[in-house]
Design an enzyme around this catalytic site. Sequence first.
Site, mmCIF file in Angstrom:
data_model
loop_
_atom_site.group_PDB
_atom_site.id
_atom_site.type_symbol
_atom_site.label_atom_id
_atom_site.label_comp_id
_atom_site.label_asym_id
_atom_site.label_seq_id
_atom_site.Cartn_x
_atom_site.Cartn_y
_atom_site.Cartn_z
ATOM 1 N N HIS A 20 0.975 -1.160 0.074
ATOM 2 C CA HIS A 20 0.010 -0.106 -0.105
ATOM 3 C C HIS A 20 0.976 1.244 0.138
ATOM 4 O O HIS A 20 1.542 1.554 0.846
ATOM 5 C CB HIS A 20 -0.758 0.037 1.226
ATOM 6 C CG HIS A 20 -2.319 0.846 1.228
ATOM 7 N ND1 HIS A 20 -3.026 0.612 0.328
ATOM 8 C CD2 HIS A 20 -2.442 2.014 2.073
ATOM 9 C CE1 HIS A 20 -3.987 1.470 0.599
ATOM 10 N NE2 HIS A 20 -3.699 2.228 1.188
ATOM 11 N N LYS A 166 -10.020 6.291 -3.472
ATOM 12 C CA LYS A 166 -9.351 7.364 -2.861
ATOM 13 C C LYS A 166 -7.770 6.945 -3.634
ATOM 14 O O LYS A 166 -7.544 5.972 -3.452
ATOM 15 C CB LYS A 166 -9.162 7.473 -1.151
ATOM 16 C CG LYS A 166 -8.040 8.184 -0.778
ATOM 17 C CD LYS A 166 -8.465 8.623 0.701
ATOM 18 C CE LYS A 166 -7.635 8.635 1.514
ATOM 19 N NZ LYS A 166 -7.985 8.964 2.950
ATOM 20 N N LYS A 168 -3.645 7.715 -3.405
ATOM 21 C CA LYS A 168 -2.700 8.243 -2.705
ATOM 22 C C LYS A 168 -1.749 9.020 -3.496
ATOM 23 O O LYS A 168 -1.148 8.257 -4.445
ATOM 24 C CB LYS A 168 -2.110 7.094 -1.829
ATOM 25 C CG LYS A 168 -2.984 6.396 -0.772
ATOM 26 C CD LYS A 168 -3.636 7.587 0.235
ATOM 27 C CE LYS A 168 -3.118 7.271 1.451
ATOM 28 N NZ LYS A 168 -3.882 8.202 2.490
ATOM 29 N N ASP A 197 -5.546 11.763 -1.818
ATOM 30 C CA ASP A 197 -4.778 12.118 -0.471
ATOM 31 C C ASP A 197 -3.591 12.549 -0.860
ATOM 32 O O ASP A 197 -2.704 11.464 -1.036
ATOM 33 C CB ASP A 197 -5.135 11.196 0.427
ATOM 34 C CG ASP A 197 -4.873 11.568 1.816
ATOM 35 O OD1 ASP A 197 -4.237 12.742 2.289
ATOM 36 O OD2 ASP A 197 -4.905 10.737 2.792
ATOM 37 N N GLU A 223 -7.571 15.708 -0.492
ATOM 38 C CA GLU A 223 -7.289 15.486 1.124
ATOM 39 C C GLU A 223 -6.148 16.066 1.352
ATOM 40 O O GLU A 223 -4.864 15.755 0.829
ATOM 41 C CB GLU A 223 -7.568 14.178 1.562
ATOM 42 C CG GLU A 223 -7.284 13.887 2.762
ATOM 43 C CD GLU A 223 -7.551 12.233 3.332
ATOM 44 O OE1 GLU A 223 -8.276 11.643 2.376
ATOM 45 O OE2 GLU A 223 -7.478 11.855 4.280
ATOM 46 N N ASP A 248 -7.570 16.439 6.990
ATOM 47 C CA ASP A 248 -7.153 15.262 7.761
ATOM 48 C C ASP A 248 -5.977 15.233 8.715
ATOM 49 O O ASP A 248 -6.211 15.564 10.069
ATOM 50 C CB ASP A 248 -6.685 14.090 6.794
ATOM 51 C CG ASP A 248 -6.234 12.772 7.521
ATOM 52 O OD1 ASP A 248 -6.457 12.736 8.828
ATOM 53 O OD2 ASP A 248 -5.550 11.736 6.776
ATOM 54 N N LYS A 272 -11.558 11.095 12.352
ATOM 55 C CA LYS A 272 -10.915 9.798 12.734
ATOM 56 C C LYS A 272 -10.699 9.749 14.318
ATOM 57 O O LYS A 272 -10.393 10.628 14.934
ATOM 58 C CB LYS A 272 -9.199 10.126 12.554
ATOM 59 C CG LYS A 272 -8.943 9.745 10.879
ATOM 60 C CD LYS A 272 -7.919 9.720 10.321
ATOM 61 C CE LYS A 272 -7.771 9.637 8.666
ATOM 62 N NZ LYS A 272 -6.344 9.400 8.484
ATOM 63 N N GLU A 326 -14.563 5.643 4.745
ATOM 64 C CA GLU A 326 -13.200 4.816 3.918
ATOM 65 C C GLU A 326 -12.826 3.597 5.197
ATOM 66 O O GLU A 326 -11.739 3.303 4.995
ATOM 67 C CB GLU A 326 -12.140 5.614 3.648
ATOM 68 C CG GLU A 326 -11.541 6.380 4.888
ATOM 69 C CD GLU A 326 -10.395 7.269 4.602
ATOM 70 O OE1 GLU A 326 -10.337 7.585 3.453
ATOM 71 O OE2 GLU A 326 -9.568 7.541 5.558
#
Length: 385
Positions: A20, A166, A168, A197, A223, A248, A272, A326
Amino acid sequence: MAALKNADTFIVDIPTIRPHVLAMATMHAQSMVIVRLTDADGVEGIGEGTTIGGLSYGEESPESIKSAIDTYIVPILESCDIAQVGATMAKIAKYVRGNHFAKCAVETALLDMQGKRLGVAVSELIGGGRVRDSLPVAWTLASGDTARDIAEGEEMLSLRRHRIFKLKIGKREMRADVAHVGAICKALGDRASVRVDVNQNWSEAQAKLGMAMLHDVGCDLVEQPVAGDDIAGMARLSVGQAVPLMADEALHGPRTALRIASAGAAGVFALKIAQSGGLFATAEVAAIGSAAGIGLYGGTMLEGSVGTIASAHVFATLPELAWGTELFGPLLQIEEILRDPLAYGDFSLAIPTGPGLGISLDEDKVAYFRRDRTAPLLHAVTAGA
Ligand code: MUC
Ligand code: MG
């Protein structure tokens, strides 16, 4: 009166289904701190404290979360009536500064126990109580490869698992990132919402141009393009951009939420639970956002099942959740440590209805994945063999 009888805090390391790739780290596994509290009547509660990429995302690591709980928070719990969750968390706040992830894990376990004592779901103990039984769930396309991301997006659409994606970005040069996003927007068309993001990796000048270019290629949301403590920069970027900016890393609980809202520094809040300092604090962040006309999104720290369901109980109390959630963390891991896996389907996650969090750990899987395991591994190779 409920007294703490036992506290067991341990780290589990579970590999991810694929690498990831984020701007600040590439994950091959996720490390989660699980806290399991038991009171004198045998009522048990579980919580989770999870971050991303060791210390590359935030100021707490799995090891520091465990140590804060064991060394500083458990002794406070031993002096409390832990059935008074609000009073217990207030006492912890008095003696432990910061350490939001550790506090969130403990608050989650206390609420799980309290829900079991009262026979209600955790979502009924927060804010005005539960208003929904399922949540829309996004997936992050972050293999690092455009063609693979498109194939993964197509697969998620055909499985009816996700239609919000989303991406990255922020690791490559800005124009290369925009080309990557544009290719995915073009391939998925109006079948999906594509967002990005940047994880704080752009300067304000890069973000100004990048956000305009991202809007032109069909991206719906950007984001945290710049540093989370650059509230003035976020405010300037929020003015005059057609694509909304989502806060975020800038959000660390109600006070930062108020600062961002007052400065007009975000159009959307990524809620979060760990970053906010717990479930109650997340509900306060959401209330500040809603009152300011800021859209809400249920964020994740890529938690496993326990943290994911704790988050889901908070998000279940929000009447307006315009940007969905998410909460896909468990799907990124090769195994869940629950007895019954979470119910994903029809682009959503079902929120358990049983008392407390409504989930229970699979003890065999916990024993296998815990970092301090003592049980022998199957086919273990001994040194020198
Ligand atoms: C973040 O920064 O939002 C959430 C989804 C994902 O892939 O990474 C996280 C962290
Ligand atoms: Mg983020």
